[in-house]
Design a protein around this motif. Structure first.
Motif, PDB file in Angstrom:
ATOM      1  N   HIS A  21     -32.918 -18.163-109.856  1.00 32.53           N
ATOM      2  CA  HIS A  21     -33.786 -19.506-109.352  1.00 32.53           C
ATOM      3  C   HIS A  21     -34.853 -18.837-108.446  1.00 32.53           C
ATOM      4  O   HIS A  21     -35.954 -19.414-108.338  1.00 32.53           O
ATOM      5  CB  HIS A  21     -33.145 -20.637-109.049  1.00 32.53           C
ATOM      6  N   SER A  40     -37.449 -23.695 -99.705  1.00 36.03           N
ATOM      7  CA  SER A  40     -37.053 -25.010-100.646  1.00 36.03           C
ATOM      8  C   SER A  40     -36.005 -25.717-100.033  1.00 36.03           C
ATOM      9  O   SER A  40     -35.541 -25.370 -98.866  1.00 36.03           O
ATOM     10  CB  SER A  40     -36.601 -24.364-101.991  1.00 36.03           C
ATOM     11  N   ASP A  99     -39.473 -27.188-108.210  1.00 31.48           N
ATOM     12  CA  ASP A  99     -38.809 -26.880-109.426  1.00 31.48           C
ATOM     13  C   ASP A  99     -39.172 -27.196-110.703  1.00 31.48           C
ATOM     14  O   ASP A  99     -39.646 -28.412-110.973  1.00 31.48           O
ATOM     15  CB  ASP A  99     -37.252 -27.458-109.284  1.00 31.48           C
TER      16      ASP A  99
HETATM   17 ZN    ZN Z   1     -36.301 -24.526-106.278  1.00 37.03          ZN
END
Ligand code: ZN
Ligand code: KG4
Length: 342
Positions: free
Chosen positions: A111, A142, A307
């Motif tokens: 990710h 994040s 995301d």
């Molecule tokens: Zn993320």
């Protein structure tokens, strides 16, 4: 080559079709924010159930919007970590099913690497993908990460700094909750900060000795102490100032550490990504800092910072090129470091 990307590592059910890592044909994100907002954060079990309900519909919508049939996907790319394990399992199981049923290669993507590759996507419809000079330093900020990543060549990573406690987005989310601004906190603090004075409260800028690492928990505690010391009947008038001052402290820390790391590494490009990179103050301050160190500056569109699956498809293309496809026995990982911290 059409890459179908699937992302379910946290609370966004996302699918996208990207052609050869450069043309975003579709980018569908089904946010669960409303479901989790009442709890003030992501509830893992609710997140995985919702992914299970939505995954196939989101994939079908991504193909429809891209104008391709599911069978026209040449590669299936999916996030397999780090993230919430139940959420990851839904996306990875779906991806395995598509890969097996369509007889197409499967590629499992980290990710954080996907966030880095958001920088390789065009900054708008019809625009050319950016050309990035290496070595580059990328800040991935994040809800789960605050990583300063050195990229000497595409696909090679070293972590120059990370957070010793809370991630930047996590600190923003927690302070927003304290101030009663709702969830997710980053955008809420950004909105409140627009009306506030970033110098109203003087929060300390912390440097950990001989390190590019971050620490945000002291700052979060200082914000809580400041807030609790304000009489309740004055709080409504101070929320904008506190938001602006807290956001400025977070942005200063992110920019100063990233720039110091970039100088140390002799980086010729500064990249920004992750949900917090949607923040306008951070984007502006990082762009100015890049000019000062004569580095080029790249930052994805805000919709590609939070995301999404287009970044997963873009990373999938490069990972496939680098090391080939994964087997259908590929695993999911709640913790999956991108690289070692040097
Ligand atoms: Zn993320
Ligand atoms: O990358 P992301 O969507 O999910 C994770 O991988 O964690 O990042 C979510 C984080 C949340 O903490 C959210 O509050 C923060 O990014 N965020 C922002 C903004 N938009 C999202 N923080 C500051 N300003 C924003 N505009």
């Amino acid at each position: 080559m059409n890459i179908l990307g699937i992302e379910t590592s946290c609370d966004e059910t996302a699918a996208a079709v990207v052609r050869a890592s450069r043309d975003v044909l579709s980018n569908v994100v089904a946010s669960q924010a409303d479901l989790h907002a009442v709890f003030g954060g992501v509830v893992p079990e609710i997140a995985s159930r919702r992914h299970a309900e939505l995954a196939s519909a989101v994939v079908e919508q991504a193909c429809r919007e891209a104008g391709i049939a599911l069978a026209d996907a040449d590669v299936i790319a999916v996030t397999h970590g780090p993230g919430l394990i139940g959420s990851l399992l839904v996306g990875v199981s779906a991806a395995k099913g598509y890969a097996y049923g369509l007889r197409k290669p499967l590629v499992a993507v980290n990710h954080v690497e996907a966030h880095v590759y958001a920088n390789s996507l065009p900054p708008g419809p019809g625009a050319e993908p950016p050309s990035i000079d290496y070595p580059a330093v990328c800040l991935v900020a994040s809800g789960g990460h605050s990583d300063v990543v050195l990229i000497r060549q595409p696909g090679t990573y070293q972590i120059l700094g990370w957070t010793r406690d809370d991630a930047a987005g996590e600190a923003l989310d927690k302070v927003a909750r304290l101030l009663g601004l709702g969830w997710p906190g980053g955008p809420a603090i950004e909105r409140a900060a627009e009306r506030g004075d970033p110098k109203a409260f003087g929060f300390a800028r912390v440097w950990l000795d001989d390190s590019f690492d971050f620490s945000f928990s002291g700052l979060k505690t200082a914000a809580a102490r400041t807030w609790n010391a304000i009489p309740e009947d004055e709080r409504a008038h101070r929320v904008a100032d506190l938001s602006a001052s807290f956001q400025a402290a977070i942005v200063d820390a992110l920019v100063s550490h990233t720039v110091a790391a970039a100088r140390w590494a002799g980086a010729t490009a500064l990249l920004l990504s992750g949900g917090v990179a949607a923040n306008r103050a951070l984007r502006l301050q990082m762009a100015t800092a890049a000019t000062e160190i004569e580095a080029s500056f790249h930052c994805p569109l805000p919709t590609l910072c939070t995301d999404n699956a287009a970044m997963v498809a873009a990373a999938g293309y490069h990972v496939l090129e680098r090391r080939g496809p994964d087997g259908l026995d590929v695993d999911t990982f709640s913790s999956l470091p991108l690289a070692d911290h040097i």
